[in-house]
Scaffold this motif. Structure first.
Motif, PDB file in Angstrom:
ATOM      1  N   GLN A 409       0.824  -1.201   0.000  1.00  0.00           N
ATOM      2  CA  GLN A 409       0.000   0.000   0.000  1.00  0.00           C
ATOM      3  C   GLN A 409       0.857   1.249   0.000  1.00  0.00           C
ATOM      4  O   GLN A 409       1.926   1.294   0.609  1.00  0.00           O
ATOM      5  CB  GLN A 409      -0.961   0.019   1.182  1.00  0.00           C
ATOM      6  CG  GLN A 409      -0.319   0.254   2.539  1.00  0.00           C
ATOM      7  CD  GLN A 409      -1.371   0.374   3.641  1.00  0.00           C
ATOM      8  OE1 GLN A 409      -2.178  -0.513   3.836  1.00  0.00           O
ATOM      9  NE2 GLN A 409      -1.343   1.482   4.351  1.00  0.00           N
ATOM     10  N   ILE A 410       0.400   2.242  -0.733  1.00  0.00           N
ATOM     11  CA  ILE A 410       0.979   3.581  -0.655  1.00  0.00           C
ATOM     12  C   ILE A 410       0.079   4.438   0.215  1.00  0.00           C
ATOM     13  O   ILE A 410       0.489   4.995   1.216  1.00  0.00           O
ATOM     14  CB  ILE A 410       1.162   4.187  -2.061  1.00  0.00           C
ATOM     15  CG1 ILE A 410       2.323   3.467  -2.772  1.00  0.00           C
ATOM     16  CG2 ILE A 410       1.445   5.692  -1.974  1.00  0.00           C
ATOM     17  CD1 ILE A 410       2.592   3.943  -4.166  1.00  0.00           C
ATOM     18  N   ARG A 435       9.264   1.093  -2.548  1.00  0.00           N
ATOM     19  CA  ARG A 435      10.286   0.170  -2.022  1.00  0.00           C
ATOM     20  C   ARG A 435       9.639  -1.119  -1.505  1.00  0.00           C
ATOM     21  O   ARG A 435      10.172  -2.215  -1.704  1.00  0.00           O
ATOM     22  CB  ARG A 435      11.104   0.852  -0.923  1.00  0.00           C
ATOM     23  CG  ARG A 435      11.970   1.994  -1.436  1.00  0.00           C
ATOM     24  CD  ARG A 435      13.027   2.426  -0.444  1.00  0.00           C
ATOM     25  NE  ARG A 435      13.798   3.554  -0.945  1.00  0.00           N
ATOM     26  CZ  ARG A 435      14.790   3.449  -1.829  1.00  0.00           C
ATOM     27  NH1 ARG A 435      15.128   2.262  -2.301  1.00  0.00           N
ATOM     28  NH2 ARG A 435      15.443   4.526  -2.226  1.00  0.00           N
ATOM     29  N   LYS A 436       8.485  -0.994  -0.832  1.00  0.00           N
ATOM     30  CA  LYS A 436       7.769  -2.196  -0.377  1.00  0.00           C
ATOM     31  C   LYS A 436       7.347  -3.051  -1.565  1.00  0.00           C
ATOM     32  O   LYS A 436       7.349  -4.279  -1.498  1.00  0.00           O
ATOM     33  CB  LYS A 436       6.534  -1.797   0.441  1.00  0.00           C
ATOM     34  CG  LYS A 436       6.836  -1.397   1.875  1.00  0.00           C
ATOM     35  CD  LYS A 436       5.565  -1.216   2.676  1.00  0.00           C
ATOM     36  CE  LYS A 436       4.829   0.038   2.305  1.00  0.00           C
ATOM     37  NZ  LYS A 436       3.646   0.310   3.152  1.00  0.00           N
ATOM     38  N   HIS A 441      11.720  -7.791   1.510  1.00  0.00           N
ATOM     39  CA  HIS A 441      11.622  -9.254   1.599  1.00  0.00           C
ATOM     40  C   HIS A 441      10.198  -9.699   1.287  1.00  0.00           C
ATOM     41  O   HIS A 441       9.985 -10.705   0.607  1.00  0.00           O
ATOM     42  CB  HIS A 441      12.019  -9.720   3.008  1.00  0.00           C
ATOM     43  CG  HIS A 441      11.732 -11.166   3.252  1.00  0.00           C
ATOM     44  ND1 HIS A 441      12.466 -12.177   2.657  1.00  0.00           N
ATOM     45  CD2 HIS A 441      10.774 -11.775   4.016  1.00  0.00           C
ATOM     46  CE1 HIS A 441      11.974 -13.349   3.036  1.00  0.00           C
ATOM     47  NE2 HIS A 441      10.954 -13.131   3.864  1.00  0.00           N
ATOM     48  N   GLU A 442       9.229  -8.917   1.772  1.00  0.00           N
ATOM     49  CA  GLU A 442       7.833  -9.254   1.502  1.00  0.00           C
ATOM     50  C   GLU A 442       7.509  -9.171   0.014  1.00  0.00           C
ATOM     51  O   GLU A 442       6.628  -9.864  -0.474  1.00  0.00           O
ATOM     52  CB  GLU A 442       6.896  -8.309   2.268  1.00  0.00           C
ATOM     53  CG  GLU A 442       6.916  -8.476   3.781  1.00  0.00           C
ATOM     54  CD  GLU A 442       8.104  -7.778   4.430  1.00  0.00           C
ATOM     55  OE1 GLU A 442       8.850  -7.066   3.716  1.00  0.00           O
ATOM     56  OE2 GLU A 442       8.292  -7.962   5.652  1.00  0.00           O
ATOM     57  N   ALA A 443       8.256  -8.326  -0.717  1.00  0.00           N
ATOM     58  CA  ALA A 443       7.990  -8.163  -2.145  1.00  0.00           C
ATOM     59  C   ALA A 443       8.188  -9.474  -2.901  1.00  0.00           C
ATOM     60  O   ALA A 443       7.410  -9.808  -3.808  1.00  0.00           O
ATOM     61  CB  ALA A 443       8.892  -7.081  -2.739  1.00  0.00           C
ATOM     62  N   ALA A 444       9.224 -10.234  -2.524  1.00  0.00           N
ATOM     63  CA  ALA A 444       9.481 -11.505  -3.204  1.00  0.00           C
ATOM     64  C   ALA A 444       8.360 -12.501  -2.937  1.00  0.00           C
ATOM     65  O   ALA A 444       7.896 -13.207  -3.848  1.00  0.00           O
ATOM     66  CB  ALA A 444      10.822 -12.075  -2.740  1.00  0.00           C
ATOM     67  N   GLU A 445       7.905 -12.554  -1.682  1.00  0.00           N
ATOM     68  CA  GLU A 445       6.798 -13.451  -1.346  1.00  0.00           C
ATOM     69  C   GLU A 445       5.516 -13.033  -2.050  1.00  0.00           C
ATOM     70  O   GLU A 445       4.749 -13.860  -2.533  1.00  0.00           O
ATOM     71  CB  GLU A 445       6.578 -13.458   0.172  1.00  0.00           C
ATOM     72  CG  GLU A 445       7.679 -14.147   0.955  1.00  0.00           C
ATOM     73  CD  GLU A 445       7.796 -15.621   0.579  1.00  0.00           C
ATOM     74  OE1 GLU A 445       6.754 -16.302   0.520  1.00  0.00           O
ATOM     75  OE2 GLU A 445       8.927 -16.072   0.322  1.00  0.00           O
ATOM     76  N   ARG A 446       5.284 -11.720  -2.094  1.00  0.00           N
ATOM     77  CA  ARG A 446       4.081 -11.198  -2.733  1.00  0.00           C
ATOM     78  C   ARG A 446       4.110 -11.504  -4.238  1.00  0.00           C
ATOM     79  O   ARG A 446       3.109 -11.891  -4.830  1.00  0.00           O
ATOM     80  CB  ARG A 446       3.984  -9.691  -2.497  1.00  0.00           C
ATOM     81  CG  ARG A 446       2.632  -9.090  -2.867  1.00  0.00           C
ATOM     82  CD  ARG A 446       2.632  -7.596  -2.639  1.00  0.00           C
ATOM     83  NE  ARG A 446       2.924  -7.240  -1.261  1.00  0.00           N
ATOM     84  CZ  ARG A 446       4.005  -6.590  -0.865  1.00  0.00           C
ATOM     85  NH1 ARG A 446       4.909  -6.222  -1.735  1.00  0.00           N
ATOM     86  NH2 ARG A 446       4.192  -6.309   0.405  1.00  0.00           N
ATOM     87  N   ARG A 447       5.268 -11.338  -4.859  1.00  0.00           N
ATOM     88  CA  ARG A 447       5.394 -11.608  -6.296  1.00  0.00           C
ATOM     89  C   ARG A 447       5.088 -13.079  -6.595  1.00  0.00           C
ATOM     90  O   ARG A 447       4.395 -13.407  -7.562  1.00  0.00           O
ATOM     91  CB  ARG A 447       6.803 -11.247  -6.768  1.00  0.00           C
ATOM     92  CG  ARG A 447       6.986 -11.340  -8.288  1.00  0.00           C
ATOM     93  CD  ARG A 447       8.401 -10.914  -8.673  1.00  0.00           C
ATOM     94  NE  ARG A 447       8.702  -9.596  -8.165  1.00  0.00           N
ATOM     95  CZ  ARG A 447       8.305  -8.468  -8.749  1.00  0.00           C
ATOM     96  NH1 ARG A 447       7.589  -8.526  -9.847  1.00  0.00           N
ATOM     97  NH2 ARG A 447       8.622  -7.309  -8.229  1.00  0.00           N
ATOM     98  N   LYS A 448       5.566 -13.956  -5.731  1.00  0.00           N
ATOM     99  CA  LYS A 448       5.303 -15.383  -5.898  1.00  0.00           C
ATOM    100  C   LYS A 448       3.803 -15.675  -5.795  1.00  0.00           C
ATOM    101  O   LYS A 448       3.244 -16.439  -6.597  1.00  0.00           O
ATOM    102  CB  LYS A 448       6.080 -16.176  -4.838  1.00  0.00           C
ATOM    103  CG  LYS A 448       5.874 -17.678  -4.909  1.00  0.00           C
ATOM    104  CD  LYS A 448       6.653 -18.376  -3.789  1.00  0.00           C
ATOM    105  CE  LYS A 448       6.378 -19.874  -3.787  1.00  0.00           C
ATOM    106  NZ  LYS A 448       7.068 -20.555  -2.657  1.00  0.00           N
TER     107      LYS A 448
END
Length: 481
Positions: A409-410, A435-436, A441-448
């Motif tokens: 979220q922005i 950046r989020k 780290h959460e970005a990689a999980e979210r992308r998956k």
């Protein structure tokens, strides 16, 4: 059964609703050769983009689908801004009657029903006059439909004054959400305004009268919300999405990509590393004034991320018109910004959104959370950072971030359509959201997770998928009439 049937679709004016209607019409005639479809088009007095888009849609339309453009109507000058859309649609009721009568006279197959947009429920009365079924095409989420039905129920049956929720700390339980919903932050702004709320919830009351609801979602995306609808007194619900125009095989020949601007944008993306670019785009009616544009620019420069930014100029104050491209974006951006970021970013006006989201260089999408854009982003597996603007977009942001865990979220309570809303987002807030979205780290999980839901969105539409079977059930319902 070989009897041919004819459906008349009545989309709400505006490109997003029109494109979704055309796409579901294509699905229907492709699936069943007994069906033919006429789409009745109302043209807003200020939306010039619709004319060119209708021409391009008509050129590629499938056999069995026809457009009828209704006479352009202008509501009374005394019409309030709140009631504009309602009065505009109401002013076309006689035109719809005449168009349907003309279809019957010219030997079209038997009329099987009217399929009306979620904001065109006044046309249900026309279906009743003709003694044919009416259906609704709900172009937003199952959760938004459930919320609308529940709000109508607690207002009309439990006499709750919904306007009192504005500015409150109340967290409400809605059957369509697993988590409590902070009302002041996430309910559509119309709910807090007497006239607007009355008009909005009148649609929910009429929707209950219909033979069924086509919803632009898929069960795997919103299993809880879809299941909850039955308990809210909804007619039969058919999740048939994602209904999006995602044909990008010939990138430079779709969605206007063969324009010089579209070609240049995609050529630039071709030169960027995979998943390195953040795309900022805020829909057909998304725009920012100079102060907010400068904050976005500062955030992008501070983040040092590659970016592609669709920046639109707000309508003239007091005028009913759509945003348009800035003649010279440099005039509203920090001095020297375009020069300093020339190697890593592009500021554009109109954007060929589907082609951009499908490009491997795109790694994240800063979005207004319009439902069409949300489904397109999911289809292409691109994570979202939410920056809702108006309508039900705050609600969509809540679902994406809190309910589904598919977005960062922005800002979630930014509102362009409510004076008391939070109408300014700082550069630090924007940079933090980017950046989020791109680096944490959460970005990689979210992308998956988004990639997994993307696969489910594609499977839903193929033979045996949930939306494929749901569309078959709808066709069976139509043919039984």
């Amino acid at each position: 059964m070989s009897t041919k049937s004819h459906l008349v679709f009545i989309p709400s004016p505006g490109l997003g609703h029109l494109v979704s209607t055309v796409e579901i019409a294509k699905l229907l005639v492709d699936r069943d050769g007994r069906l033919s479809i006429t789409i009745l088009i109302m043209k807003l007095p200020f939306d010039s983009e619709v004319d060119s888009r209708i021409e391009s849609l008509a050129a590629s339309i499938a056999a069995g689908i026809h457009f009828v453009i209704l006479p352009r109507r202008n509501p009374s000058p005394d019409t309030s801004r709140v009631a504009f859309l309602t009065d505009f649609i109401e002013s076309h009721k006689a035109d719809v009657r005449e168009a349907v009568a003309d279809l019957n006279m010219c030997g079209s197959p038997q009329l099987a029903g009217l399929v009306v947009d979620m904001f065109c429920t006044t046309m249900i009365e026309v279906a009743s006059e003709l003694s044919v079924p009416s259906y609704v095409f709900f172009t937003s989420s199952a959760a938004a439909l459930g919320l609308l039905l529940h709000l109508q129920s607690i207002q009309d049956e439990h006499h709750m004054d919904l306007t009192e929720l504005e500015g409150s700390d109340a967290e409400l339980d809605f059957p369509c959400f697993r988590n409590p919903l902070p009302a002041a932050k996430f309910l559509p702004s119309d709910v807090f305004i007497n006239e607007a709320g009355r008009l909005l919830l009148s649609h929910a009351l009429r929707i209950r009268e219909t033979r069924g609801i086509l919803v632009n979602t898929f069960t795997e995306l919103e299993p809880h919300a879809v299941e909850a609808l039955a308990g809210l007194g909804a007619p039969p619900v058919y999740p048939v999405g994602p209904i999006v125009n995602i044909k990008v095989e010939s990138r430079r020949g779709t969605e206007g990509n063969n324009s010089p601007k579209g070609f240049e944008i995609l050529e630039w993306l071709d030169q960027q590393p995979e998943t390195s670019v953040v795309f900022l785009c805020f829909g057909s009616f998304g725009s920012f004034d100079e102060d907010q544009a400068k904050e976005i620019a500062r955030a992008l420069e501070q983040s040092r991320r590659r970016f592609l930014w669709s920046l639109r100029q707000p309508p003239t104050k007091g005028k009913l018109e759509a945003p348009h491209d800035y003649a010279n974006p440099a005039e509203v951006l920090p001095e020297g910004f375009l020069d300093r970021t020339a190697r890593v970013g592009r500021v554009i006006g109109w954007a060929p959104q589907v082609a951009i989201l499908s490009h491997p260089a795109i790694g994240g999408f800063v979005s207004h959370c319009g439902w069409n854009s949300t489904l397109e982003s999911i289809w292409f597996g691109v994570p979202i950072a939410t920056w809702p603007q108006y309508a039900e977009q705050q609600l969509n942001a809540f679902e994406l971030v809190v309910e589904l865990g598919l977005a960062a979220q922005i800002k979630v309570d930014y509102r362009k359509d409510l004076v008391k809303g939070s109408n300014f987002v700082t550069a630090d807030e924007i940079e933090g959201g980017i950046r989020k979205l791109m680096e944490s780290h959460e970005a990689a999980e979210r992308r998956k997770k988004v990639k997994e839901v993307s696969e489910k969105s594609r499977k839903a539409l193929v033979e045996g998928g949930s939306s494929y079977l749901s569309l078959a059930s709808f066709i069976e319902n139509v043919q039984r009439q």
